[in-house]
Design a protein around this motif. Sequence first.
Motif, short mmCIF file in Angstrom:
data_model
loop_
_atom_site.label_atom_id
_atom_site.label_comp_id
_atom_site.label_asym_id
_atom_site.label_seq_id
_atom_site.Cartn_x
_atom_site.Cartn_y
_atom_site.Cartn_z
N LEU A 35 35.23 36.26 57.52
CA LEU A 35 35.47 37.70 57.55
C LEU A 35 36.01 38.19 56.21
CD1 LEU A 35 35.53 40.34 59.14
CD2 LEU A 35 37.81 39.71 59.96
N ALA A 36 36.89 37.42 55.61
CA ALA A 36 37.43 37.80 54.30
C ALA A 36 36.32 37.89 53.26
CB ALA A 36 38.49 36.79 53.86
N ASP A 37 35.36 36.95 53.31
CA ASP A 37 34.23 37.01 52.39
C ASP A 37 33.40 38.28 52.59
OD1 ASP A 37 34.94 34.60 51.29
OD2 ASP A 37 33.51 33.41 52.46
N GLU A 38 33.26 38.69 53.84
CA GLU A 38 32.50 39.90 54.14
C GLU A 38 33.19 41.15 53.60
OE1 GLU A 38 29.48 40.68 55.93
OE2 GLU A 38 29.13 38.60 55.36
N LEU A 39 34.50 41.19 53.70
CA LEU A 39 35.24 42.38 53.30
C LEU A 39 35.51 42.43 51.80
CD1 LEU A 39 37.86 42.53 56.22
CD2 LEU A 39 35.65 43.69 56.06
N TRP A 40 35.42 41.29 51.12
CA TRP A 40 35.79 41.22 49.71
C TRP A 40 35.00 42.18 48.81
CZ3 TRP A 40 39.69 39.89 46.90
CH2 TRP A 40 39.54 39.76 45.50
N PRO A 41 33.68 42.33 48.96
CA PRO A 41 32.95 43.23 48.05
C PRO A 41 33.43 44.68 48.10
CG PRO A 41 31.43 41.79 49.21
CD PRO A 41 32.76 41.61 49.86
N ALA A 42 34.12 45.07 49.17
CA ALA A 42 34.59 46.46 49.29
C ALA A 42 36.03 46.63 48.83
CB ALA A 42 34.44 46.92 50.74
N ARG A 43 36.64 45.56 48.29
CA ARG A 43 38.02 45.67 47.83
C ARG A 43 38.16 46.77 46.79
NH1 ARG A 43 42.69 43.63 50.09
NH2 ARG A 43 42.14 41.79 51.30
N GLY A 44 39.16 47.61 46.94
CA GLY A 44 39.39 48.69 46.01
C GLY A 44 38.65 49.97 46.33
N ALA A 45 37.76 49.92 47.34
CA ALA A 45 37.00 51.13 47.68
C ALA A 45 37.89 52.19 48.29
CB ALA A 45 35.85 50.79 48.63
N HIS A 46 38.91 51.75 49.06
CA HIS A 46 39.82 52.71 49.68
C HIS A 46 41.09 51.96 50.07
CE1 HIS A 46 41.42 55.79 52.40
NE2 HIS A 46 40.57 56.64 51.83
N ALA A 47 42.24 52.58 49.85
CA ALA A 47 43.52 51.92 50.12
C ALA A 47 43.68 51.55 51.59
CB ALA A 47 44.66 52.83 49.68
N ALA A 48 43.19 52.42 52.50
CA ALA A 48 43.34 52.14 53.93
C ALA A 48 42.53 50.92 54.34
CB ALA A 48 42.93 53.36 54.75
N LEU A 49 41.36 50.74 53.73
CA LEU A 49 40.55 49.56 54.03
C LEU A 49 41.23 48.31 53.50
CD1 LEU A 49 38.07 48.04 54.99
CD2 LEU A 49 36.86 48.80 52.92
N ASP A 50 41.75 48.36 52.29
CA ASP A 50 42.46 47.21 51.74
C ASP A 50 43.63 46.82 52.63
OD1 ASP A 50 40.74 47.17 49.62
OD2 ASP A 50 42.12 48.12 48.20
N GLN A 51 44.34 47.78 53.14
CA GLN A 51 45.50 47.50 53.99
C GLN A 51 45.07 46.81 55.29
OE1 GLN A 51 47.81 50.97 54.92
NE2 GLN A 51 49.37 49.85 56.04
N LEU A 52 44.01 47.30 55.91
CA LEU A 52 43.52 46.67 57.14
C LEU A 52 42.97 45.28 56.86
CD1 LEU A 52 42.84 46.76 60.13
CD2 LEU A 52 40.73 47.99 59.57
N ALA A 53 42.23 45.13 55.77
CA ALA A 53 41.68 43.82 55.42
C ALA A 53 42.79 42.80 55.18
CB ALA A 53 40.79 43.94 54.18
N ASP A 54 43.89 43.23 54.59
CA ASP A 54 45.03 42.32 54.36
C ASP A 54 45.68 41.89 55.67
OD1 ASP A 54 44.71 42.42 51.62
OD2 ASP A 54 46.15 44.06 51.33
N ALA A 55 45.68 42.76 56.66
CA ALA A 55 46.38 42.48 57.91
C ALA A 55 45.57 41.65 58.88
CB ALA A 55 46.79 43.80 58.58
N LEU A 56 44.24 41.71 58.81
CA LEU A 56 43.41 41.06 59.83
C LEU A 56 43.55 39.54 59.88
CD1 LEU A 56 40.10 43.13 59.81
CD2 LEU A 56 41.74 42.90 61.68
N PRO A 57 43.60 38.81 58.76
CA PRO A 57 43.67 37.34 58.86
C PRO A 57 44.84 36.85 59.70
CG PRO A 57 43.12 37.99 56.62
CD PRO A 57 43.46 39.25 57.35
#
Length: 557
Positions: A463-485
């Motif tokens: 899942l982290a690999d899937e979300l990585w290309p969108a890093r920096g696109a939006h702060a709210a997405l980065d925050q959720l991506a950090d919390a999911l693992p």
Amino acid sequence: MDATHEVFNQPAALAGYNLFRTNRALRDGLAFNAPQLDLASLDALGAMAGTAEMQTHARLANTNAPVLQTHDRFGRRIDDVEFHPSYHALMKAAVGAGLGGAPWGSHCPNPLPKGEGANAGAHSRRAAAFMLFTELEPSVLCPISMTYAATPALRANAAVFADWGPKLTSHAYDPTPRPWHDKPGVTMGMGMTEKQGGSDLRANTTQAVRDGNDAWGDRYAITGHKWFFSAPMCDAFLVLAQAPAGLSCFFLPRVLPDGTRNAIRIQRLKDKLGNKANASSEVEFHAATAWRVGDEGRGIPQILEMGTMTRLDCALGTTGLMRQALALALNHTAQRSAFGKPLSAQPLMKNVLADLALESEAATALALRLARAFDHPDDAHERLMARLLTPVAKFWICKRGSHFAQEAMECLGGNGYVEEGGEGVMARIYREMPLNSIWEGAGNIMALDLLRATRKGDVVAALADELWPARGAHAALDQLADALPSRIEAMSTEPEARRLAQDVALAMQAALLAQTAPPAVVDAFCCSRLGGDWGHAFGTLGSGVDVDSIIARAMPH
């Protein structure tokens, strides 16, 4: 007699347009997930599905429901279901468009390298075609979906697959009750649930008694019932029954190889909320002849494998219905005026339309990403994503469907609630929406399946690999991506599973949109769905959203 008034300020029907060319989200999603595809067949399907003729077939197939004929006029048992000609016209078009077993065949475009068991991009192409066809809301896609899912499962019986495989992957539709060897193409259904168990398949009581061996392997006599037996006019069915070693999977043809009818007794057809054109039935088996598929006692794992494919179709189907509901809302509001200007120019209506457009595009992005996973069965990462995203997409997209359809219907006002006319499809869409959420496992079943999926391999890393290309696109997405693992790794209790399914879906949708959609779409989706700048109903986007750009992107013409 003179007319009392002139009819004006009523929108023209949404017909005679190309569903594929006007769906920017679908085209951009395909360019991202399957850039190698030749889109000519999808363009042709989009043109066909947008015609008034096909819309009429869909309406007639639903308003002229199937009729059960248990006996002929001489008293002989026949167990036939009669359909309106429009049903067969729709089935012929769907099979001809490759929505059934065709992706598993060797004759469709873009053949896969040997060993991958399908055709390159075939599942992505079929997913797009399935969504386009669903926009008609024809209610005939249940047997189509089951044929798609059941075809690869038959490989567990090599002899049956050798005979039936070429027919299942054919683009030909033949509804006549004849043996498989006399038909250019066949369809398949499934029979799993029983009265006493429902989703708890281990509670099944239908019995399978060994009855010899022949060219198709171990033969059994099946006695029992099925509570939901969709599409009883399919040529064969995969059913579950209790064998000596436990619950097992069996291949049960409607017409036996010698031309005689198998002992399948249709008790009645279900009177359903929607899905009217499809014949869902209750049946009994009276020592019906069947052949085992796979090992005795391994029925549930085989069924779950097929369920993965039908759950994909639930997500695809709901996404297609969302797109059509949105298109109808956009078409109506662009032509209907109130208070001095078109409805689509009213600020509140703009907010609603843009919000619906965001939901539709996000569903399209997630559904196509899931379909892409099935294009690469030999890739370990893609297998993990198929396992993770299937319950996630099925849960979230289908859960959003009914709310979406209700809001889109409101855009049409009373016209949307009326069955007749070009906009009458909106009422069918609304009735159809709950089906995809219930069929093949309702919300709790999907949430529990997600819990099981999180224990398969390194799901967190995938899942982290899937979300990585969108890093920096939006702060709210980065925050959720950090919390999911950490949430996935700590997930241990059932009550939290639905929230996890929701958040994984939203994170994936945002990440995919960041790679396929314009900035206006990405920013509005992340601010509303992830950042909290949103209410509890559609049409509550924040004031800074570029609603005009979002609506323009979604317009069907």
